[in-house]
Design an enzyme around this catalytic site. Structure first.
Site, PDB file in Angstrom:
ATOM      1  N   HIS A 263       1.014  -2.447   1.534  1.00  0.00           N
ATOM      2  CA  HIS A 263       0.463  -1.157   1.134  1.00  0.00           C
ATOM      3  C   HIS A 263       1.253  -0.471   0.023  1.00  0.00           C
ATOM      4  O   HIS A 263       0.950   0.667  -0.349  1.00  0.00           O
ATOM      5  CB  HIS A 263       0.388  -0.241   2.362  1.00  0.00           C
ATOM      6  CG  HIS A 263      -0.699   0.764   2.308  1.00  0.00           C
ATOM      7  ND1 HIS A 263      -0.487   2.122   2.349  1.00  0.00           N
ATOM      8  CD2 HIS A 263      -2.047   0.608   2.219  1.00  0.00           C
ATOM      9  CE1 HIS A 263      -1.637   2.760   2.282  1.00  0.00           C
ATOM     10  NE2 HIS A 263      -2.600   1.873   2.206  1.00  0.00           N
TER      11      HIS A 263
ATOM     12  N   LYS B 231       2.597   0.687  -3.629  1.00  0.00           N
ATOM     13  CA  LYS B 231       1.933   0.981  -4.909  1.00  0.00           C
ATOM     14  C   LYS B 231       3.022   1.358  -5.903  1.00  0.00           C
ATOM     15  O   LYS B 231       3.285   2.534  -6.126  1.00  0.00           O
ATOM     16  CB  LYS B 231       0.931   2.126  -4.740  1.00  0.00           C
ATOM     17  CG  LYS B 231      -0.127   1.886  -3.670  1.00  0.00           C
ATOM     18  CD  LYS B 231      -0.566   3.202  -3.056  1.00  0.00           C
ATOM     19  CE  LYS B 231      -1.553   2.940  -1.936  1.00  0.00           C
ATOM     20  NZ  LYS B 231      -0.958   3.149  -0.614  1.00  0.00           N
TER      21      LYS B 231
ATOM     22  N   ASP C  83      10.644  -3.412 -17.178  1.00  0.00           N
ATOM     23  CA  ASP C  83      11.911  -3.844 -17.777  1.00  0.00           C
ATOM     24  C   ASP C  83      13.117  -3.570 -16.886  1.00  0.00           C
ATOM     25  O   ASP C  83      14.225  -3.359 -17.385  1.00  0.00           O
ATOM     26  CB  ASP C  83      12.119  -3.180 -19.142  1.00  0.00           C
ATOM     27  CG  ASP C  83      11.162  -3.716 -20.205  1.00  0.00           C
ATOM     28  OD1 ASP C  83      10.643  -4.832 -20.010  1.00  0.00           O
ATOM     29  OD2 ASP C  83      10.945  -3.021 -21.206  1.00  0.00           O
TER      30      ASP C  83
END
Length: 205
Positions: free
Chosen positions: A144, A146, A151
Site C-alpha cells: 500500500h 505510495k 536520484d
C-alpha cells in the site's frame, strides 16, 4: 565613479549570492489534489529533447502550473535513478513521464501490488513491456505504499495513488522533500521490499 563601480559590483555580488543560495536550498514542496486537467506535452517534449523548439499541442487542455505538472517536473528531474513504490498506477500521463526517463537511460525500478497491477487501465504492464524492472508482492496484504525516490536524494510521498481518479477527483496530498534522513529511511524500505519481492524468493507450494 570608483564608488559607483564598487557599489554596482557589490549589488551584483549580492544578487549572485542570493541566486546561488536559492539554487542550493533543498526542495520543500507540498502539492494538494485534485488537480485540474492540464496538458503536459510541453514538459515531456522538453525532457525528451532539451532545447528543441516548442511544438504546439492540438489537445484542448490548457497548459499551466498545476499540482500534476509540478509532480511531473519533479519526476523528470531524475538523472540517474527513479525508485517507485506504488499501490496503484493507472495515470497515463505519469506513466509517460516514467517511460521517458527509462528511454533517457535513468534506472527505473517499480514495486507494486499484485492485485492492482492487473486491473483494467493499469500502466504496469506497459512499463514492464518497455523494459522497466517491476516486482510485486506475493501475500494477501496490500503493498500500500505510495512513494518515489529521485536520484536517491528527493522523496515524493503522500496519500496520492497514481491514478487519474485520484489526481482529478480526490482530496489528496503529496510531500516533496530533499532531506537526507527521510530519503535514507525510505530508500532502505524500498531496498528491503525490492529484495523481499525478488522472484527468486517466491514460494509456490
Amino acid at each position: 565613479r570608483a564608488a559607483g563601480a564598487l557599489a554596482a559590483a557589490a549589488v551584483t555580488a549580492v544578487a549572485l549570492a542570493v541566486a546561488a543560495w536559492r539554487r542550493a536550498r533543498p526542495v520543500r514542496e507540498v502539492l494538494f489534489f485534485p488537480s485540474r486537467p492540464c496538458c503536459i506535452e510541453a514538459l515531456l517534449a522538453e525532457a525528451a529533447e532539451p532545447g528543441a523548439p516548442a511544438r504546439p499541442c492540438p489537445c484542448p487542455l490548457p497548459s499551466g502550473d498545476t499540482a500534476l505538472s509540478r509532480l511531473v517536473r519533479r519526476l523528470l528531474s531524475a538523472r540517474r535513478s527513479l525508485d517507485l513504490c506504488l499501490f496503484s498506477f493507472s495515470c497515463p500521463q505519469l506513466a509517460r513521464a516514467v517511460h521517458l526517463l527509462h528511454r533517457r537511460g535513468v534506472r527505473v525500478r517499480l514495486v507494486t501490488d499484485a492485485q492492482y497491477m492487473g486491473l483494467h487501465g493499469s500502466q504496469i504492464g506497459r512499463l514492464r513491456h518497455a523494459g522497466i524492472q517491476v516486482r510485486h508482492d506475493q501475500h494477501s496484504g496490500y503493498m500500500h505504499h505510495k512513494f518515489a525516490i529521485v536520484d536517491r536524494r528527493m522523496l515524493i510521498t503522500g496519500s496520492l495513488n497514481w491514478t487519474t481518479q485520484a489526481i482529478q477527483s480526490n482530496r489528496e496530498n503529496v510531500l516533496v522533500v530533499e532531506d537526507a534522513e527521510y530519503v535514507k529511511a525510505f530508500q532502505e524500505e524500498f531496498e528491503r521490499i525490492w529484495e523481499e519481492y525478488n522472484p527468486a524468493n517466491y514460494r509456490f507450494f
